[in-house]
Design an enzyme around this catalytic site. Structure first.
Site, short mmCIF file in Angstrom:
data_model
loop_
_atom_site.label_atom_id
_atom_site.label_comp_id
_atom_site.label_asym_id
_atom_site.label_seq_id
_atom_site.Cartn_x
_atom_site.Cartn_y
_atom_site.Cartn_z
N CYS A 116 0.64 -0.66 0.32
CA CYS A 116 -0.24 -0.12 -0.45
C CYS A 116 0.61 1.25 0.22
O CYS A 116 0.30 2.07 -0.46
CB CYS A 116 -0.83 0.07 1.42
N CYS B 116 -14.06 0.15 7.91
CA CYS B 116 -12.88 0.27 7.08
C CYS B 116 -12.91 0.46 5.66
O CYS B 116 -14.29 1.46 5.09
CB CYS B 116 -13.71 -1.75 6.70
N LYS C 46 -10.84 6.15 4.17
CA LYS C 46 -11.85 6.05 4.68
C LYS C 46 -12.78 6.41 3.74
O LYS C 46 -14.06 5.50 3.20
CB LYS C 46 -12.18 6.08 5.95
N HIS D 233 -9.50 3.73 -1.27
CA HIS D 233 -7.89 3.26 -1.37
C HIS D 233 -7.72 2.74 -2.68
O HIS D 233 -7.56 1.04 -2.72
CB HIS D 233 -8.20 2.33 -0.16
#
Lengths: 398, 467
Positions: free
Chosen positions: A90, A212, A342, A346
């Site tokens: 990431c 998530c 959030k 992502h």
């Protein structure tokens, strides 16, 4: 010896696509949109770009683009220049920027481009990250682990050691959704309440749905040049300088949770990457010297751990930091004024480049309702794998 | 004289209750509570449980392994070799899969006994395990039982029960049968197979042993015979004519059900764990003839009582909450199909770590690393490792319940456990009650079917509550 990036590289243009479920756009469409927005912002054309880095995490996980440098060269007609692809979980997008900055700092190139892109929603969300863990990776070790599962184990341990709870995590979700509501490019633009967060269905106990980040498409681009050329060649009065950048791999990927030294209450990778970046930037008291931060809130617990690992507060004080409003827009150290992972979403390869681009907008005073007034110095952070690797940038206005 | 030195049993913890079946089909024995292999269990994993219960955790000196089952997971490819690796038996091992009949358990016991007597084996393990096939809605779904038993054989002072004699005979006879690929057992005329099959043949088997040895009915403390149901067991017992006290007060067939090839050895393990020194025990296997084995408990027989047997398993039983789980455990309800990446070459080269749980201890810094790298992740020394097997037990350091991955239970519990003896293990939990899982909970490693990527069985270790 370790050198420093400070003062050597300028960011003169950035671009960010709308983040979301972009069914009408292809991977190349996103790359072109982000890159040309950055070109325009920088006042350059493709011809000025001497070399480029593409950050895409897992092209064959959910599509086919982004497997190598030619994916970017083809989309932007950068033939026959040196173009490469990087992938580092990431932190991938930030790693593309870091590679580009190193190329400038080394004297090899004067003007370069970094693009982060991920097109995750060509397949259903379950088919992307969940399937990657379930179907790929080692046949035995960590089988059953998922992305939220990798972080939920820290939430459980953190709760045990510090008495924190799901309400503390909810504070992060509520704050970042509020910030996202002010960001036209965020995936989610609706505010949510603490009650909604706490009543959401469980995903990976103790994490619920609103703990998530979503599965998202997007791209971001950054044009960098030798610091001394920002004004002399590109006529920039206002631009951003990279003061420090660190990268740390602190555990394995499959083996993190087997590692007897892994604390499950923080990330050594973040601590070490921050140490490197702070040292280069001359930051000794981050809470005082950093005006705003974009940190990796893949899951709400991660943001709380980040406050501590980045040195904003001591270990165990993360929940109070968010509850006090310190990290909210208007607070003493606003965190994730973009909405973070959030709310923005992502797209893995895009995120790190998006963080650098967002902070650039903030430092140049372009953020309207969500502008952090008088921001001079900003921190960007990404965290990859189950906390195995982290990248930290310290940026400042020239 | 060859004899049994160690015993172990494993009955899966899940139960399919008669009431659960009646709620769906309207019929079924209300009092039935039939042991059911979990979705991640099969005869190999249950056999490993029983074998470890008998042989212990590592350092075994077993040199021959006989694995009896009518439901071996692999029709082609050694099943016993999986048990050998998971139970960490020496690599200089003779293995044999024995199948084809519910008599395979006692047949394997005879073969192992002969090998000990002949001196070709010093320490033999006999494992019998079954996951009995039954169709939903058939009477078999409540009468069959999954489970496994293991006995170790040897000679000398460790023997807890000497094998004094074995009688074996063969007669081609069709009572119950199953063709390759069929999901259930077929049976002939019920009256005929009971009278002329189970009863007549079992009597012939036991009487054959008595006449071979000259023993009388009064010499025998316990008689353990195979039967497909409690009624037939009672009929055999009546016809055999031993005093009532020679038969188990509550035979396993009545308590648990028909565990096929595992049944005689399960009964034997259970009997030995309550036997007194000097007792003579007959255990008989049935199928196209039969075997009867005469054992005498030695003064070591009490040493078997501390091993994990039927009682240990039964104490942990709990009913599945609904009939759907039984369908899911047997792959009879639609499931998201997952075929995880795997590779025969990876499974082979990592075998010592993944199957035998061998970690490395760095000679330079003492770090215990699992899975270990070539270069020590603590001090950076290359290739200076001593091999050490992970401990089996540990305490949960952290855990989660994850609803994302496909699972017949709807979620997967993942836990990191700090192991006794050092190191951590991170993996799936099984046989856990979700709301009872907590930090600090005692767990132990249990061998399970992880997935069927690439079309074969991929086995690995999971964590089971051990409090």
């Amino acid at each position: 010896m370790s050198g420093t990036i400070a003062g050597k590289v300028a960011i003169i243009g950035v671009g960010i696509t709308k983040f979301g479920e972009l069914f009408e756009q292809s991977y190349n469409d996103l790359v072109v949109e982000a890159a040309y927005e950055a070109y325009e912002d920088a006042g350059v054309s493709g011809e000025d770009i001497e070399a480029a880095w593409l950050g895409t995490y897992l092209p064959l996980g959910w599509g086919f683009d982004g497997t190598g440098g030619p994916s970017l060269a083809e989309a932007l007609n950068l033939y026959p220049k040196p173009v490469s692809r990087v992938s580092n979980y990431c932190t991938t997008g930030m790693e593309a920027v870091r590679m580009a900055a190193m190329a400038v700092a080394s004297g090899m190139h004067d003007v370069v481009l970094a693009v982060g892109a991920e097109k995750m929603r060509e397949v259903p969300p379950r088919g992307s990250l969940v399937a990657q863990h379930v179907e790929k990776l080692h046949p035995m070790y960590s089988k059953g682990r998922t992305a939220p599962g990798s972080f939920a184990v820290l939430a459980r341990r953190y709760f045990e050691e510090f008495g924190a709870d799901k309400e503390d995590l909810a504070e992060v979700a509520v704050k970042n959704h509020y910030h996202g509501s002010l960001n036209s490019r965020a995936h989610f633009r609706k505010e949510i309440t603490k009650e909604q967060v706490l009543k959401a269905p469980p995903v990976t106990e103790p994490l619920g749905l609103y703990d998530c980040c979503p599965t998202t498409d997007g791209a971001a681009a950054v044009v960098l040049c030798r610091a001394d050329l920002a004004e002399s060649r590109f006529d920039k009065k206002d631009y951003v300088l990279i003061d420090g950048m660190g990268l740390s791999c602190a555990t394995g990927y499959i083996t993190t949770a087997f590692n007897p030294r892994f604390s499950f209450i923080g990330f050594e990778a973040t601590q070490e990457a921050a140490r490197q970046a702070y040292e280069q930037a001359g930051v000794t008291n981050p809470r005082e010297e950093i005006d705003l931060a974009e940190v990796h809130d893949c899951f709400t617990i991660t943001e709380i751990l980040n406050y501590e690992d980045l040195g904003f507060v001591k270990k165990g004080e993360g929940p109070d930091f968010v509850k006090s409003g310190a990290s909210r827009l208007g607070g003493e150290l606003p965190v994730n004024t973009s909405g973070g992972l959030k709310s923005c979403g992502h797209p893995i390869g895009a995120t790190g480049a998006r963080v650098v681009a967002d902070l650039t907008h903030q430092l140049l005073g372009r953020c309207g309702d969500r502008q952090v007034k008088g921001a001079k110095r900003a921190l960007g952070h990404t965290l990859g794998g189950p906390g195995a690797v982290s990248s930290v940038f310290v940026l400042s206005k020239n | 004289m060859a004899g049994i030195t160690r015993v172990g049993a494993y009955i899966p913890f899940h139960r399919l209750d008669g009431e659960t079946v009646r709620a769906v089909w309207g019929t079924g024995n209300r009092r039935a509570s039939r042991p059911l292999a979990g979705f991640d269990e099969d005869p190999i994993t249950m056999g490993v449980e029983a074998l470890i219960n008998a042989a212990g955790w590592g350092d075994s000196q077993v040199d021959s392994l006989y694995f009896a089952s009518t439901t071996h997971p692999y029709a082609e490819k050694s099943n016993a070799s999986v048990l050998a690796a998971a139970a960490d038996l020496p690599e200089t091992l003779f293995t044999l899969d024995a199948g084809g009949s519910v008599r395979a358990g006692t047949s394997a016991l005879k073969a192992a006994c002969d090998a000990i007597e002949a001196g070709s084996s010093k320490s033999a393990a006999v494992v019998a395990a079954e996951k009995r096939p039954a169709l939903p809605g058939s009477p078999d779904e409540l009468s069959l039982c999954d489970g496994a038993a293991a006995v170790l054989l040897g000679k000398g002072e460790d023997v807890a029960a000497e094998i004094e004699a074995v009688y074996s005979w063969s007669e081609d006879f069709i009572d119950r049968w199953r063709l390759p690929g069929e999901g259930a057992v077929s049976a002939g005329d019920a009256k005929f197979i009971q009278d002329y099959g189970y009863v007549r043949q079992s009597v012939a088997t036991v009487e054959g042993l008595l006449s071979q040895t000259g023993a009388t009915r009064e010499d025998i403390a316990r008689v353990l015979v195979y039967a497909p149901d409690a009624r037939t067991h009672a009929a055999i017992a009546r016809k055999l004519g031993f005093p009532d006290s020679a038969y188990p007060e509550s035979p396993l067939i009545a308590r648990l059900g028909d565990s096929g090839a595992a049944a005689p050895l399960l009964s034997l393990v259970d009997a030995l764990q309550s036997a007194e020194p000097g007792e003579h025990i007959i255990v008989a296997g049935h199928g196209s003839g039969g075997e009867a084995i005469l054992l005498r408990a030695t003064d070591k027989v009490h040493s078997l009582r501390t091993q994990r047997g039927v009682g240990w398993s039964v104490e942990r039983a709990r009913a599945i909450p609904n009939y759907g789980q039984w369908l899911k455990f047997n792959g009879l309800s639609p499931e998201e199909e997952i075929k995880p990446f795997t590779s025969p070459s990876i499974l082979w080269k990592e075998n010592r770590a993944t199957m035998r749980l061998m970690a490395g201890v760095c000679r330079s810094c003492g770090e215990l690393q699992y899975p270990r790298q070539q270069v020590c992740n603590a001090c950076g020394t290359r290739d200076e490792w001593d091999e050490r097997k992970l401990g089996r037990r540990g305490k949960i350091f952290t855990f989660i319940h994850d609803y994302l991955p496909p699972s017949p239970e709807g979620f997967i519990t993942m836990a990191t456990v700090e192991l006794e003896g050092g190191g951590r293990f991170y993996g799936q939990m099984t046989s856990q009650v979700k709301d009872e899982v907590h930090i600090g909970m005692e767990c132990e490693l249990t061998f399970r079917l992880l997935h069927q990527g690439d079309g074969y069985y991929n086995y690995f270790w999971k964590l089971r509550p051990a409090e």
